[in-house]
Design an enzyme around this catalytic site. Structure first.
Site, PDB file in Angstrom:
ATOM      1  N   ALA A  44       4.661  -3.601   8.110  1.00 28.31           N
ATOM      2  CA  ALA A  44       4.476  -2.454   7.212  1.00 28.31           C
ATOM      3  C   ALA A  44       5.756  -1.615   7.185  1.00 28.31           C
ATOM      4  CB  ALA A  44       3.243  -1.656   7.621  1.00 28.31           C
ATOM      5  N   SER A  45       5.653  -0.315   7.353  1.00 24.94           N
ATOM      6  CA  SER A  45       6.829   0.541   7.152  1.00 24.94           C
ATOM      7  C   SER A  45       7.901   0.402   8.227  1.00 24.94           C
ATOM      8  CB  SER A  45       6.397   2.004   7.026  1.00 24.94           C
ATOM      9  OG  SER A  45       5.819   2.217   5.760  1.00 24.94           O
ATOM     10  N   ILE A  46       7.577  -0.259   9.338  1.00 21.95           N
ATOM     11  CA  ILE A  46       8.626  -0.554  10.312  1.00 21.95           C
ATOM     12  C   ILE A  46       9.669  -1.484   9.697  1.00 21.95           C
ATOM     13  CG2 ILE A  46       9.058  -1.597  12.582  1.00 21.95           C
ATOM     14  CD1 ILE A  46       6.303  -0.624  13.441  1.00 21.95           C
TER      15      ILE A  46
END
Length: 240
Positions: A44-46
């Protein structure tokens, strides 16, 4: 994570030494595959840190500059984006409208990075003047993935693989493209159904956007990334 539910992988790595490295629960409930240190989860946003690293690598190559106007690379964007720079995108200070807010409420087809550009190109407005405020932006990182493609002449996923993942021996890490690439040792996402049973809910309409959240990796590969940032830098010390 005890028992037969969806699982997780855990790595505790003080000073580069793994003191805890194990999986809990299942990566794939239907296939009865347990989560393990090699399991690849969608980050995801990582994922955004890898998009940022790709832009910095291209800056070190001299292919682009962080103060480049965004419209130099993506001229399809409307006049409102004229003052937005790549640095604004990297630091979430661009004021770009969130593409999720521009999608039809009943949209079910998966959106990709190029679709984000089309959505933003049709709306000549920002939330605020670039650099005047901070607002977390998925749109900015989707557009940065497109900048990487145009500046490098490679697909975004290939650039990451050739310039970051393979040099660091992150061999199972991938910017996943359905029908193009595969995810080894893949974990799937689940939600509780109305009857309390687990239901696979692995993909949403935004899961195919790569620049802001489409990378899969494992704790073993992320340990290599962590080491590269501190011990064997992929980027020079001059990178901001």
């Amino acid at each position: 994570y005890a028992g037969d539910g969806p699982g997780a992988a855990l790595l505790v790595l003080p000073d580069g030494e793994a003191v805890v490295r194990r999986g809990y629960g299942y990566a794939d409930l239907e296939g009865r595959v347990r989560a393990a240190p090699q399991t690849n989860f969608r980050l995801a946003s990582i994922s955004k840190q890898f998009t940022a690293a790709a832009v910095l690598l291209l800056a070190e190559d001299g292919v682009l500059r962080l103060d480049d106007p965004l419209r130099r690379w993506l001229p399809e964007l409307p006049p409102a984006a004229g003052a937005v720079t790549l640095h604004h995108l990297l630091t979430h200070t661009s004021g770009l409208v969130d593409y999720e807010d521009l999608m039809a409420p009943d949209a079910t087809a998966q959106v990709r990075d190029a679709d984000v550009l089309r959505l933003l190109a049709a709306h000549d407005r920002l939330y605020f003047a670039p650099g005047s405020d901070y607002r977390y932006s998925n749109s900015g990182y989707a557009l940065l993935a497109l900048v990487v493609e145009r500046a490098s002449g490679m697909r975004y996923a290939r650039f990451l693989r050739e310039r970051i993942f393979l040099p660091l021996e992150m061999r199972d890490t991938v910017a996943f493209e359905d029908g193009v690439s595969a995810v080894a040792h893949r974990a799937y996402g689940y939600s509780r159904g109305g009857d309390g049973a687990w239901v696979r809910t692995d993909q949403s309409s935004t899961s195919a956007v790569l620049g802001d959240g489409g990378i899969y990796s494992s704790i073993d590969d992320l340990a290599k990334w962590d080491a590269a940032l501190s011990d064997d830098p992929l980027l020079s010390g001059a990178s901001p």
